[in-house]
Scaffold this motif. Structure first.
Motif, PDB file in Angstrom:
ATOM      1  N   ILE A   1      -1.349 -31.950 -14.063  1.00  0.00           N
ATOM      2  CA  ILE A   1      -0.206 -31.314 -13.405  1.00  0.00           C
ATOM      3  C   ILE A   1       0.454 -30.391 -14.419  1.00  0.00           C
ATOM      4  O   ILE A   1       0.802 -30.816 -15.522  1.00  0.00           O
ATOM      5  CB  ILE A   1       0.797 -32.376 -12.925  1.00  0.00           C
ATOM      6  CG1 ILE A   1       0.092 -33.413 -12.053  1.00  0.00           C
ATOM      7  CG2 ILE A   1       1.970 -31.722 -12.201  1.00  0.00           C
ATOM      8  CD1 ILE A   1       0.792 -34.741 -11.984  1.00  0.00           C
ATOM      9  N   CYS A   2       0.597 -29.114 -14.060  1.00  0.00           N
ATOM     10  CA  CYS A   2       1.177 -28.109 -14.956  1.00  0.00           C
ATOM     11  C   CYS A   2       2.235 -27.319 -14.191  1.00  0.00           C
ATOM     12  O   CYS A   2       2.120 -27.133 -12.983  1.00  0.00           O
ATOM     13  CB  CYS A   2       0.113 -27.129 -15.420  1.00  0.00           C
ATOM     14  SG  CYS A   2      -1.408 -27.881 -15.977  1.00  0.00           S
ATOM     15  N   TYR A   3       3.223 -26.828 -14.906  1.00  0.00           N
ATOM     16  CA  TYR A   3       4.231 -26.025 -14.230  1.00  0.00           C
ATOM     17  C   TYR A   3       4.834 -24.962 -15.122  1.00  0.00           C
ATOM     18  O   TYR A   3       4.787 -25.038 -16.349  1.00  0.00           O
ATOM     19  CB  TYR A   3       5.329 -26.887 -13.625  1.00  0.00           C
ATOM     20  CG  TYR A   3       6.115 -27.741 -14.596  1.00  0.00           C
ATOM     21  CD1 TYR A   3       7.041 -27.186 -15.468  1.00  0.00           C
ATOM     22  CD2 TYR A   3       5.947 -29.113 -14.608  1.00  0.00           C
ATOM     23  CE1 TYR A   3       7.769 -27.990 -16.333  1.00  0.00           C
ATOM     24  CE2 TYR A   3       6.665 -29.918 -15.464  1.00  0.00           C
ATOM     25  CZ  TYR A   3       7.583 -29.347 -16.329  1.00  0.00           C
ATOM     26  OH  TYR A   3       8.302 -30.133 -17.182  1.00  0.00           O
TER      27      TYR A   3
ATOM     28  N   VAL B   1       1.937 -38.964 -17.200  1.00  0.00           N
ATOM     29  CA  VAL B   1       2.169 -39.056 -18.638  1.00  0.00           C
ATOM     30  C   VAL B   1       2.220 -37.640 -19.198  1.00  0.00           C
ATOM     31  O   VAL B   1       1.336 -36.828 -18.936  1.00  0.00           O
ATOM     32  CB  VAL B   1       1.017 -39.844 -19.316  1.00  0.00           C
ATOM     33  CG1 VAL B   1       1.170 -39.824 -20.830  1.00  0.00           C
ATOM     34  CG2 VAL B   1       0.972 -41.267 -18.801  1.00  0.00           C
ATOM     35  N   LEU B   2       3.261 -37.349 -19.965  1.00  0.00           N
ATOM     36  CA  LEU B   2       3.405 -36.045 -20.596  1.00  0.00           C
ATOM     37  C   LEU B   2       2.339 -35.883 -21.671  1.00  0.00           C
ATOM     38  O   LEU B   2       2.227 -36.708 -22.582  1.00  0.00           O
ATOM     39  CB  LEU B   2       4.795 -35.921 -21.212  1.00  0.00           C
ATOM     40  CG  LEU B   2       5.132 -34.606 -21.898  1.00  0.00           C
ATOM     41  CD1 LEU B   2       5.142 -33.460 -20.893  1.00  0.00           C
ATOM     42  CD2 LEU B   2       6.478 -34.715 -22.592  1.00  0.00           C
ATOM     43  N   LEU B   3       1.516 -34.841 -21.554  1.00  0.00           N
ATOM     44  CA  LEU B   3       0.485 -34.563 -22.550  1.00  0.00           C
ATOM     45  C   LEU B   3       0.969 -33.542 -23.568  1.00  0.00           C
ATOM     46  O   LEU B   3       0.725 -33.671 -24.757  1.00  0.00           O
ATOM     47  CB  LEU B   3      -0.794 -34.051 -21.885  1.00  0.00           C
ATOM     48  CG  LEU B   3      -1.474 -35.011 -20.908  1.00  0.00           C
ATOM     49  CD1 LEU B   3      -2.702 -34.343 -20.302  1.00  0.00           C
ATOM     50  CD2 LEU B   3      -1.855 -36.308 -21.603  1.00  0.00           C
TER      51      LEU B   3
ATOM     52  N   GLY C   1      -1.801 -37.623 -14.407  1.00  0.00           N
ATOM     53  CA  GLY C   1      -1.430 -38.691 -13.491  1.00  0.00           C
ATOM     54  C   GLY C   1      -2.641 -39.277 -12.801  1.00  0.00           C
ATOM     55  O   GLY C   1      -3.607 -38.577 -12.513  1.00  0.00           O
ATOM     56  N   LEU C   2      -2.590 -40.575 -12.573  1.00  0.00           N
ATOM     57  CA  LEU C   2      -3.615 -41.282 -11.813  1.00  0.00           C
ATOM     58  C   LEU C   2      -2.925 -41.778 -10.559  1.00  0.00           C
ATOM     59  O   LEU C   2      -2.060 -42.654 -10.630  1.00  0.00           O
ATOM     60  CB  LEU C   2      -4.181 -42.444 -12.628  1.00  0.00           C
ATOM     61  CG  LEU C   2      -5.250 -43.291 -11.953  1.00  0.00           C
ATOM     62  CD1 LEU C   2      -6.507 -42.448 -11.714  1.00  0.00           C
ATOM     63  CD2 LEU C   2      -5.583 -44.505 -12.792  1.00  0.00           C
ATOM     64  N   MET C   3      -3.255 -41.191  -9.392  1.00  0.00           N
ATOM     65  CA  MET C   3      -2.505 -41.464  -8.162  1.00  0.00           C
ATOM     66  C   MET C   3      -3.406 -41.594  -6.954  1.00  0.00           C
ATOM     67  O   MET C   3      -4.459 -40.970  -6.885  1.00  0.00           O
ATOM     68  CB  MET C   3      -1.541 -40.305  -7.878  1.00  0.00           C
ATOM     69  CG  MET C   3      -0.478 -40.086  -8.886  1.00  0.00           C
ATOM     70  SD  MET C   3       0.495 -38.632  -8.447  1.00  0.00           S
ATOM     71  CE  MET C   3      -0.108 -37.496  -9.676  1.00  0.00           C
TER      72      MET C   3
ATOM     73  N   VAL D   1      12.416 -30.922 -12.114  1.00  0.00           N
ATOM     74  CA  VAL D   1      10.968 -31.044 -11.930  1.00  0.00           C
ATOM     75  C   VAL D   1      10.396 -32.038 -12.938  1.00  0.00           C
ATOM     76  O   VAL D   1       9.591 -32.905 -12.585  1.00  0.00           O
ATOM     77  CB  VAL D   1      10.273 -29.665 -12.036  1.00  0.00           C
ATOM     78  CG1 VAL D   1       8.768 -29.805 -12.191  1.00  0.00           C
ATOM     79  CG2 VAL D   1      10.613 -28.817 -10.823  1.00  0.00           C
ATOM     80  N   HIS D   2      10.817 -31.926 -14.189  1.00  0.00           N
ATOM     81  CA  HIS D   2      10.355 -32.865 -15.214  1.00  0.00           C
ATOM     82  C   HIS D   2      10.676 -34.309 -14.829  1.00  0.00           C
ATOM     83  O   HIS D   2       9.823 -35.191 -14.948  1.00  0.00           O
ATOM     84  CB  HIS D   2      10.981 -32.527 -16.564  1.00  0.00           C
ATOM     85  CG  HIS D   2      10.788 -33.589 -17.588  1.00  0.00           C
ATOM     86  ND1 HIS D   2       9.588 -33.765 -18.252  1.00  0.00           N
ATOM     87  CD2 HIS D   2      11.618 -34.557 -18.042  1.00  0.00           C
ATOM     88  CE1 HIS D   2       9.710 -34.793 -19.077  1.00  0.00           C
ATOM     89  NE2 HIS D   2      10.929 -35.284 -18.975  1.00  0.00           N
ATOM     90  N   LYS D   3      11.889 -34.549 -14.344  1.00  0.00           N
ATOM     91  CA  LYS D   3      12.299 -35.909 -13.971  1.00  0.00           C
ATOM     92  C   LYS D   3      11.436 -36.474 -12.848  1.00  0.00           C
ATOM     93  O   LYS D   3      11.168 -37.673 -12.810  1.00  0.00           O
ATOM     94  CB  LYS D   3      13.772 -35.940 -13.581  1.00  0.00           C
ATOM     95  CG  LYS D   3      14.693 -35.833 -14.766  1.00  0.00           C
ATOM     96  CD  LYS D   3      16.144 -35.899 -14.350  1.00  0.00           C
ATOM     97  CE  LYS D   3      17.059 -35.792 -15.554  1.00  0.00           C
ATOM     98  NZ  LYS D   3      18.481 -35.858 -15.184  1.00  0.00           N
ATOM     99  N   VAL D   4      11.011 -35.623 -11.932  1.00  0.00           N
ATOM    100  CA  VAL D   4      10.136 -36.089 -10.852  1.00  0.00           C
ATOM    101  C   VAL D   4       8.744 -36.395 -11.401  1.00  0.00           C
ATOM    102  O   VAL D   4       8.203 -37.480 -11.199  1.00  0.00           O
ATOM    103  CB  VAL D   4      10.049 -35.045  -9.707  1.00  0.00           C
ATOM    104  CG1 VAL D   4       8.928 -35.399  -8.738  1.00  0.00           C
ATOM    105  CG2 VAL D   4      11.374 -34.949  -8.976  1.00  0.00           C
ATOM    106  N   ILE D   5       8.152 -35.440 -12.112  1.00  0.00           N
ATOM    107  CA  ILE D   5       6.763 -35.597 -12.535  1.00  0.00           C
ATOM    108  C   ILE D   5       6.599 -36.720 -13.551  1.00  0.00           C
ATOM    109  O   ILE D   5       5.601 -37.439 -13.519  1.00  0.00           O
ATOM    110  CB  ILE D   5       6.198 -34.266 -13.074  1.00  0.00           C
ATOM    111  CG1 ILE D   5       6.183 -33.227 -11.951  1.00  0.00           C
ATOM    112  CG2 ILE D   5       4.781 -34.469 -13.621  1.00  0.00           C
ATOM    113  CD1 ILE D   5       5.722 -31.853 -12.382  1.00  0.00           C
TER     114      ILE D   5
END
Length: 91
Positions: free
Chosen positions: A7-9, A29-31, A38-40, A20-24
């Motif tokens: 996931i990138c933004y 996991v921040l790389l 994310g594993l979803m 957006v950061h708080k949601v993701i």
């Protein structure tokens, strides 16, 4: 079955960026800055996307979600991993 995602933004407004950061970060996991793993399940991905849609300005902001294939649970957890154990780092 869970799927791995990158996931990138790019968010133009600092207030939207923080939201957006708080949601993701709840889902991945921040790389590195603005890049998460994310594993979803599919329904969890949809839940995250629905939340993000309410935050972003689609004319100014860009969020990209890429499925990752070929990840493995073998030898998990990795030595030195300090994140939430529901997420995986790729080999």
């Amino acid at each position: 079955m869970p799927q791995s995602y990158l996931i990138c933004y790019d968010i133009r407004n600092p207030k939207r960026l923080q939201k957006v950061h708080k949601v993701i970060i709840h889902y991945g996991v921040l790389l590195q800055f603005s890049v998460y793993y994310g594993l979803m399940e599919q329904h969890t991905l949809k839940e995250m996307v629905d939340k993000l849609i309410t935050i972003i300005n689609d004319k100014e902001d860009d969020i990209r979600i890429y499925p990752i294939h070929g990840s493995t649970l073998e030898n998990w957890p990795k030595e030195g991993f300090s994140g939430n154990d529901k997420f995986l780092l790729l080999n």
